[in-house]
Design an enzyme around this catalytic site. Structure first.
Site, PDB file in Angstrom:
ATOM      1  N   TRP A  26       0.861  -1.171   0.000  1.00 28.61           N
ATOM      2  CA  TRP A  26       0.000   0.000   0.000  1.00 28.61           C
ATOM      3  C   TRP A  26       0.904   1.229   0.000  1.00 28.61           C
ATOM      4  O   TRP A  26       1.781   1.366   0.856  1.00 28.61           O
ATOM      5  CB  TRP A  26      -0.892  -0.029   1.246  1.00 28.61           C
ATOM      6  CG  TRP A  26      -1.855   1.102   1.385  1.00 28.61           C
ATOM      7  CD1 TRP A  26      -2.675   1.620   0.431  1.00 28.61           C
ATOM      8  CD2 TRP A  26      -2.126   1.853   2.583  1.00 28.61           C
ATOM      9  NE1 TRP A  26      -3.435   2.639   0.945  1.00 28.61           N
ATOM     10  CE2 TRP A  26      -3.118   2.799   2.265  1.00 28.61           C
ATOM     11  CE3 TRP A  26      -1.624   1.807   3.885  1.00 28.61           C
ATOM     12  CZ2 TRP A  26      -3.614   3.707   3.202  1.00 28.61           C
ATOM     13  CZ3 TRP A  26      -2.113   2.692   4.819  1.00 28.61           C
ATOM     14  CH2 TRP A  26      -3.099   3.633   4.471  1.00 28.61           C
ATOM     15  N   ASP A  58       0.374  -4.851   9.822  1.00 26.99           N
ATOM     16  CA  ASP A  58      -0.813  -4.114   9.392  1.00 26.99           C
ATOM     17  C   ASP A  58      -1.953  -5.115   9.244  1.00 26.99           C
ATOM     18  O   ASP A  58      -1.863  -6.063   8.473  1.00 26.99           O
ATOM     19  CB  ASP A  58      -0.531  -3.396   8.072  1.00 26.99           C
ATOM     20  CG  ASP A  58      -1.625  -2.382   7.725  1.00 26.99           C
ATOM     21  OD1 ASP A  58      -2.683  -2.390   8.377  1.00 26.99           O
ATOM     22  OD2 ASP A  58      -1.411  -1.584   6.802  1.00 26.99           O
ATOM     23  N   LYS A 107     -13.117  -1.602   7.294  1.00 26.95           N
ATOM     24  CA  LYS A 107     -13.668  -2.611   6.398  1.00 26.95           C
ATOM     25  C   LYS A 107     -14.609  -3.564   7.130  1.00 26.95           C
ATOM     26  O   LYS A 107     -15.759  -3.768   6.723  1.00 26.95           O
ATOM     27  CB  LYS A 107     -12.543  -3.407   5.726  1.00 26.95           C
ATOM     28  CG  LYS A 107     -11.884  -2.704   4.562  1.00 26.95           C
ATOM     29  CD  LYS A 107     -10.945  -1.597   5.023  1.00 26.95           C
ATOM     30  CE  LYS A 107     -10.276  -0.914   3.841  1.00 26.95           C
ATOM     31  NZ  LYS A 107      -9.394   0.191   4.303  1.00 26.95           N
TER      32      LYS A 107
END
Length: 403
Positions: free
Chosen positions: A135, A216, A251
């Site tokens: 990312w 992460d 999410k």
């Protein structure tokens, strides 16, 4: 009056590769336009949902809330404890022995930033290593904290899978106290994850080579399941490795705009936890002072209430299963449109994103000819596909690949 303004020397910053793509999509006048660049889960109607469990928790919190006073610097205590249990398990000895520190943050990005600033204060000679690719904001966050950022091999375009040998051998040769950023599951942007056996090797490597893992964990529940997706970080915890974990409910609870995240640090003992927490609170205090309440209170209610928790787990499973269904239908529909290239690897990837293997040239043709928007790398958000737009997506890709 001066010939130039105070800010005349400031140059235009380059656009964010994802947000810039969204801006281009919004400006496109093609009525058939579709974007697969967006990083949010969408339901079968193309909407970002408000989960039923969230609606019920919000209604309950509305009735319960008695004050709008500031939260503590480290956030909602019930939320922080619930996060620890969600990440490490209710029977985790690290929690029982006060070897776990959790602070509420402004989403997963905020957790990464607080963690980066914390590490810079005490390991300022270290280098941060991120996967290739990763990312993109990972690089920017750690660079803005003052770290040099390098990459370790990860995605193999020849196999459309994990280059584990390259990853392992690079990490094996890093200096002690190197900071290694790892994606616990649903790797962004590729959708390619290590196997449990490979995670076990990475855990052993981190311990023997005195590395600093920073995990992460933004997609818990979107890979194989809420418990299954925690395998990597629980393996680090069981191996008594001190590490940092950034997690997010953007999410899994569809709480994107509420910015609900946490930074958890695993320590050696209760005294170390106390000292680490004091330093984290100092960083937060000089940054945004204390976090907002609403999203964390909602998440805490869901995680701590048996009925709400059960409803949420059902909804997470529904989102996960819909994404997997779209992966399968995407591959089948490409084939039905005459695409000879084998895209079966997409069904083996996990989470919201996929490295499709489409070239930058193909991506630009799709954008210019069909108003189909993907990131230049070929990354597609599978969660943005649905029964209505999938035929057009696959027809467009087939038309370009047949040229």
């Amino acid at each position: 009056m001066s010939d130039s303004s105070l800010f005349s020397q400031i140059q235009q910053a380059p656009p964010d590769p994802i947000l810039g793509l969204t801006e281009a999509f919004n400006a496109d006048q093609n009525p058939k336009k579709v974007t697969l660049g967006v990083g949010v889960y969408q339901n079968s109607t193309g909407k970002v949902p408000v989960l039923t469990s969230v609606r019920h928790a919000e209604a309950r919190w509305f009735e319960q809330e008695t004050t709008k006073s500031y939260l503590p610097i480290d956030g909602v205590a019930a939320y922080n404890k619930a996060v620890q249990i969600l990440l490490l398990g209710a029977d985790s000895p690290r929690i029982a022995q006060n070897q776990t520190v959790t602070v509420q943050t402004l989403g997963g990005t905020g957790a990464l930033k607080i963690g980066a600033d914390f590490l810079k204060n005490f390991f300022n000679q270290s280098t941060v290593w991120i996967s290739n690719p990763s990312w993109e904001n990972h690089r920017q966050i750690f660079q803005s904290a003052g770290f040099p950022v390098q990459t370790y091999p990860y995605y193999d375009p020849k196999t459309n899978g994990l280059d584990f040998d390259g990853m392992y051998n690079t990490i094996k040769n890093l200096p002690a106290k190197s900071i290694v950023l790892l994606h616990a599951c649903c790797h962004n942007p590729t959708g390619v994850d290590p196997t449990p056996e490979q995670w076990t090797k990475l855990v052993e490597l981190s311990k023997t080579h005195d590395l600093i893992p920073f995990i992460d964990f933004a997609y818990q529940g979107f890979g194989d399941g809420i418990e299954e997706d925690a395998f990597a970080l629980r393996s680090f915890a069981q191996a008594n490795i001190s590490c940092l974990i950034a997690n997010s409910f953007s999410k899994s609870m569809s709480l994107y705009r509420e910015r609900v995240g946490a930074l958890t640090i695993l320590t050696d003992d209760a005294d170390e936890s106390k000292r680490v927490l004091s330093q984290l609170k100092r960083i937060i205090r000089t940054n945004y002072s204390n976090p907002p309440a609403h999203g964390a209170q909602v998440a805490a209610l869901i995680l701590n209430d048996e009925k709400l928790r059960a409803q949420w787990e059902i909804e997470v499973a529904q989102m996960r299963n819909r994404i997997q269904q779209m992966r399968t239908e995407f591959v089948k529909t490409l084939s039905a449109n005459g695409v000879k290239q084998n895209f079966d690897f997409i069904t083996q990837q996990k989470g919201m994103f996929s490295y499709t293997g489409l070239s930058k040239e193909t991506v630009h043709k799709l954008r210019n000819q069909f108003a189909l928007y993907l990131v230049d790398s070929g990354r597609a958000c599978i969660a943005a596909m649905n029964e209505k737009n999938l035929p057009y997506i696959c027809q467009s890709i087939a038309s370009v690949l047949k040229e």
